[in-house]
Motif scaffolding. Sequence first.
Motif, PDB file in Angstrom:
ATOM      1  N   MET A   1     -10.253  -2.658 -16.269  1.00 32.90           N
ATOM      2  CA  MET A   1     -10.053  -1.211 -16.133  1.00 32.90           C
ATOM      3  C   MET A   1      -9.080  -0.949 -14.991  1.00 32.90           C
ATOM      4  SD  MET A   1     -12.941   1.755 -15.891  1.00 32.90           S
ATOM      5  CE  MET A   1     -13.155   1.881 -14.135  1.00 32.90           C
ATOM      6  N   ALA A   2      -8.137  -0.062 -15.201  1.00 36.67           N
ATOM      7  CA  ALA A   2      -7.131   0.243 -14.186  1.00 36.67           C
ATOM      8  C   ALA A   2      -7.768   0.935 -12.985  1.00 36.67           C
ATOM      9  CB  ALA A   2      -6.032   1.120 -14.779  1.00 36.67           C
ATOM     10  N   SER A   3      -7.208   0.664 -11.815  1.00 36.37           N
ATOM     11  CA  SER A   3      -7.727   1.277 -10.597  1.00 36.37           C
ATOM     12  C   SER A   3      -7.328   2.742 -10.534  1.00 36.37           C
ATOM     13  CB  SER A   3      -7.163   0.541  -9.380  1.00 36.37           C
ATOM     14  OG  SER A   3      -7.470   1.241  -8.205  1.00 36.37           O
ATOM     15  N   THR A   4      -8.203   3.542  -9.922  1.00 37.23           N
ATOM     16  CA  THR A   4      -7.911   4.968  -9.763  1.00 37.23           C
ATOM     17  C   THR A   4      -7.444   5.294  -8.346  1.00 37.23           C
ATOM     18  OG1 THR A   4     -10.227   5.405  -9.222  1.00 37.23           O
ATOM     19  CG2 THR A   4      -9.579   5.630 -11.535  1.00 37.23           C
ATOM     20  N   ARG A   5      -7.465   4.276  -7.441  1.00 39.31           N
ATOM     21  CA  ARG A   5      -6.984   4.508  -6.074  1.00 39.31           C
ATOM     22  C   ARG A   5      -5.473   4.602  -6.073  1.00 39.31           C
ATOM     23  NH1 ARG A   5     -10.258  -0.261  -3.056  1.00 39.31           N
ATOM     24  NH2 ARG A   5      -8.927  -1.417  -4.500  1.00 39.31           N
ATOM     25  N   LYS A   6      -4.939   5.503  -5.258  1.00 35.83           N
ATOM     26  CA  LYS A   6      -3.487   5.657  -5.165  1.00 35.83           C
ATOM     27  C   LYS A   6      -3.079   5.782  -3.705  1.00 35.83           C
ATOM     28  CE  LYS A   6      -2.741   5.671  -9.622  1.00 35.83           C
ATOM     29  NZ  LYS A   6      -2.049   4.545 -10.275  1.00 35.83           N
ATOM     30  N   PHE A   7      -2.058   5.031  -3.338  1.00 36.94           N
ATOM     31  CA  PHE A   7      -1.499   5.102  -1.994  1.00 36.94           C
ATOM     32  C   PHE A   7      -0.024   5.465  -2.118  1.00 36.94           C
ATOM     33  CE2 PHE A   7      -4.989   2.044  -2.031  1.00 36.94           C
ATOM     34  CZ  PHE A   7      -5.805   2.559  -1.038  1.00 36.94           C
ATOM     35  N   LYS A   8       0.650   5.637  -1.018  1.00 37.21           N
ATOM     36  CA  LYS A   8       2.068   5.967  -1.071  1.00 37.21           C
ATOM     37  C   LYS A   8       2.839   4.820  -1.723  1.00 37.21           C
ATOM     38  CE  LYS A   8       1.866   8.818   3.103  1.00 37.21           C
ATOM     39  NZ  LYS A   8       2.302   8.956   4.521  1.00 37.21           N
ATOM     40  N   PRO A   9       3.706   5.122  -2.677  1.00 30.67           N
ATOM     41  CA  PRO A   9       4.431   4.053  -3.364  1.00 30.67           C
ATOM     42  C   PRO A   9       5.400   3.325  -2.440  1.00 30.67           C
ATOM     43  CG  PRO A   9       5.274   6.208  -4.016  1.00 30.67           C
ATOM     44  CD  PRO A   9       4.040   6.452  -3.203  1.00 30.67           C
ATOM     45  N   VAL A  10       5.568   2.031  -2.682  1.00 31.37           N
ATOM     46  CA  VAL A  10       6.463   1.203  -1.880  1.00 31.37           C
ATOM     47  C   VAL A  10       7.421   0.458  -2.800  1.00 31.37           C
ATOM     48  CG1 VAL A  10       4.764   0.901  -0.054  1.00 31.37           C
ATOM     49  CG2 VAL A  10       4.857  -0.754  -1.934  1.00 31.37           C
ATOM     50  N   THR A  11       8.457  -0.092  -2.199  1.00 25.68           N
ATOM     51  CA  THR A  11       9.468  -0.824  -2.980  1.00 25.68           C
ATOM     52  C   THR A  11       9.643  -2.264  -2.520  1.00 25.68           C
ATOM     53  OG1 THR A  11      11.168   0.035  -1.460  1.00 25.68           O
ATOM     54  CG2 THR A  11      10.788   1.263  -3.512  1.00 25.68           C
ATOM     55  N   HIS A  12       9.187  -2.572  -1.299  1.00 29.80           N
ATOM     56  CA  HIS A  12       9.346  -3.897  -0.712  1.00 29.80           C
ATOM     57  C   HIS A  12       8.004  -4.356  -0.132  1.00 29.80           C
ATOM     58  CE1 HIS A  12      13.357  -2.202  -0.840  1.00 29.80           C
ATOM     59  NE2 HIS A  12      13.913  -3.355  -0.508  1.00 29.80           N
ATOM     60  N   VAL A  13       7.811  -5.668  -0.054  1.00 28.37           N
ATOM     61  CA  VAL A  13       6.556  -6.212   0.447  1.00 28.37           C
ATOM     62  C   VAL A  13       6.851  -7.310   1.475  1.00 28.37           C
ATOM     63  CG1 VAL A  13       4.391  -7.363  -0.160  1.00 28.37           C
ATOM     64  CG2 VAL A  13       5.404  -5.710  -1.746  1.00 28.37           C
ATOM     65  N   ILE A  14       6.092  -7.298   2.582  1.00 28.78           N
ATOM     66  CA  ILE A  14       6.234  -8.321   3.621  1.00 28.78           C
ATOM     67  C   ILE A  14       4.864  -8.952   3.879  1.00 28.78           C
ATOM     68  CG2 ILE A  14       6.940  -8.839   5.988  1.00 28.78           C
ATOM     69  CD1 ILE A  14       8.681  -6.299   5.902  1.00 28.78           C
ATOM     70  N   PHE A  15       4.793 -10.277   3.738  1.00 29.93           N
ATOM     71  CA  PHE A  15       3.538 -11.000   3.904  1.00 29.93           C
ATOM     72  C   PHE A  15       3.489 -11.728   5.241  1.00 29.93           C
ATOM     73  CE2 PHE A  15       3.949 -10.668  -0.673  1.00 29.93           C
ATOM     74  CZ  PHE A  15       2.642 -10.518  -1.131  1.00 29.93           C
ATOM     75  N   ASP A  16       2.324 -11.731   5.855  1.00 30.17           N
ATOM     76  CA  ASP A  16       1.999 -12.686   6.895  1.00 30.17           C
ATOM     77  C   ASP A  16       1.743 -14.022   6.186  1.00 30.17           C
ATOM     78  OD1 ASP A  16       1.025 -13.696   9.463  1.00 30.17           O
ATOM     79  OD2 ASP A  16      -0.975 -13.531   8.589  1.00 30.17           O
ATOM     80  N   MET A  17       1.561 -15.109   6.943  1.00 31.28           N
ATOM     81  CA  MET A  17       1.320 -16.406   6.305  1.00 31.28           C
ATOM     82  C   MET A  17      -0.049 -16.991   6.652  1.00 31.28           C
ATOM     83  SD  MET A  17       3.573 -19.939   6.390  1.00 31.28           S
ATOM     84  CE  MET A  17       3.109 -20.422   8.066  1.00 31.28           C
ATOM     85  N   ASP A  18      -0.285 -17.270   7.938  1.00 29.87           N
ATOM     86  CA  ASP A  18      -1.517 -17.956   8.341  1.00 29.87           C
ATOM     87  C   ASP A  18      -2.750 -17.116   8.045  1.00 29.87           C
ATOM     88  OD1 ASP A  18      -0.785 -20.540   9.689  1.00 29.87           O
ATOM     89  OD2 ASP A  18       0.492 -19.168  10.820  1.00 29.87           O
ATOM     90  N   GLY A  19      -3.683 -17.694   7.309  1.00 28.98           N
ATOM     91  CA  GLY A  19      -4.925 -17.003   7.017  1.00 28.98           C
ATOM     92  C   GLY A  19      -4.819 -15.982   5.911  1.00 28.98           C
ATOM     93  N   LEU A  20      -3.612 -15.731   5.444  1.00 31.21           N
ATOM     94  CA  LEU A  20      -3.402 -14.784   4.353  1.00 31.21           C
ATOM     95  C   LEU A  20      -2.928 -15.519   3.102  1.00 31.21           C
ATOM     96  CD1 LEU A  20      -3.174 -11.649   3.580  1.00 31.21           C
ATOM     97  CD2 LEU A  20      -0.715 -12.106   3.745  1.00 31.21           C
ATOM     98  N   LEU A  21      -1.837 -16.255   3.236  1.00 34.79           N
ATOM     99  CA  LEU A  21      -1.315 -17.060   2.137  1.00 34.79           C
ATOM    100  C   LEU A  21      -1.777 -18.508   2.239  1.00 34.79           C
ATOM    101  CD1 LEU A  21       2.389 -15.765   2.101  1.00 34.79           C
ATOM    102  CD2 LEU A  21       0.499 -15.005   0.638  1.00 34.79           C
ATOM    103  N   LEU A  22      -1.740 -19.042   3.448  1.00 37.75           N
ATOM    104  CA  LEU A  22      -2.133 -20.428   3.706  1.00 37.75           C
ATOM    105  C   LEU A  22      -3.469 -20.479   4.438  1.00 37.75           C
ATOM    106  CD1 LEU A  22       0.892 -22.611   4.917  1.00 37.75           C
ATOM    107  CD2 LEU A  22      -0.500 -22.939   2.875  1.00 37.75           C
ATOM    108  N   ASP A  23      -4.325 -21.387   4.009  1.00 34.49           N
ATOM    109  CA  ASP A  23      -5.648 -21.526   4.608  1.00 34.49           C
ATOM    110  C   ASP A  23      -5.561 -22.387   5.868  1.00 34.49           C
ATOM    111  OD1 ASP A  23      -8.309 -21.446   5.077  1.00 34.49           O
ATOM    112  OD2 ASP A  23      -8.901 -22.717   3.380  1.00 34.49           O
ATOM    113  N   THR A  24      -4.976 -21.804   6.918  1.00 32.96           N
ATOM    114  CA  THR A  24      -4.778 -22.545   8.170  1.00 32.96           C
ATOM    115  C   THR A  24      -5.746 -22.132   9.273  1.00 32.96           C
ATOM    116  OG1 THR A  24      -3.112 -20.925   8.830  1.00 32.96           O
ATOM    117  CG2 THR A  24      -2.318 -22.946   7.774  1.00 32.96           C
ATOM    118  N   GLU A  25      -6.428 -21.009   9.123  1.00 34.07           N
ATOM    119  CA  GLU A  25      -7.236 -20.507  10.236  1.00 34.07           C
ATOM    120  C   GLU A  25      -8.371 -21.452  10.614  1.00 34.07           C
ATOM    121  OE1 GLU A  25      -6.486 -18.408  12.317  1.00 34.07           O
ATOM    122  OE2 GLU A  25      -4.875 -17.356  11.299  1.00 34.07           O
TER     123      GLU A  25
END
Length: 232
Positions: A1-25
């Motif tokens: 089921m599609a989410s009903t939450r809405k936030f301000k639309p964005v066009t670009h995304v920036i990721f952190d790495m440690d503990g977010l993408l890579l399991d380094t913590e």
Amino acid sequence: MASTRKFKPVTHVIFDMDGLLLDTEDIYTKVFEELVAPYGHTFDWTIKARMMGVTPQEGARYLIQKLDLPITEEQYHEWCAKRYAELMPTAKLLPGAEKVVRHLHKHKVPVGLSTGSDAEKFNTKTTNHREFFKLFDPLVTCGSDPEVKHGKPHADAFLVPATRFPDKPDPAQCLAFEDSPNGVDSALNAGMQVVMVPHPKLDRSLCTKGTLVLDSLEDFCPEEFGLPAYDS
């Protein structure tokens, strides 16, 4: 089921790495526990929360001063570098990381990376994930990037990568992903919305500032921020 939450639309995304993408913590925790134990100290999550997301230099100064360790910053870095070289290449991608990044890349959403690591530590950590990290452009290693004058929680860590997208979007057009309180503050100080995915052991009272807080990247719904939804 599609989410009903809405936030301000964005066009670009920036990721952190440690503990977010890579399991380094958990690796960091093990290394710091080993470092402080001979001096009769315990490395706990109260201390760790303060160190998450900062540059290696800032982390060293904080830990040495906090626990009054009888070592120099140089000795700290030498010891940690040895253990990182042994342990960090074993780090695995966290659940949902590859799915969300490859999805955004497939749909031509610009994705950048901002890590508190310096270039050398970044290369060590990503030893077994070279192809995955080629998907990020720009890729900013805050610990050694001369344009990042101040590490997280200052805004530099997210403003610098935003300026390196070819079309130089307004920071408000960028969505940040973070796992640490320092990182969340950095993204907010840069004027961005931020999705926080904290470690299960992080005190939840430190996880209240994110635009959205999730238990896992697997729970992220891109369409909530005006990004292409996952293919059904």
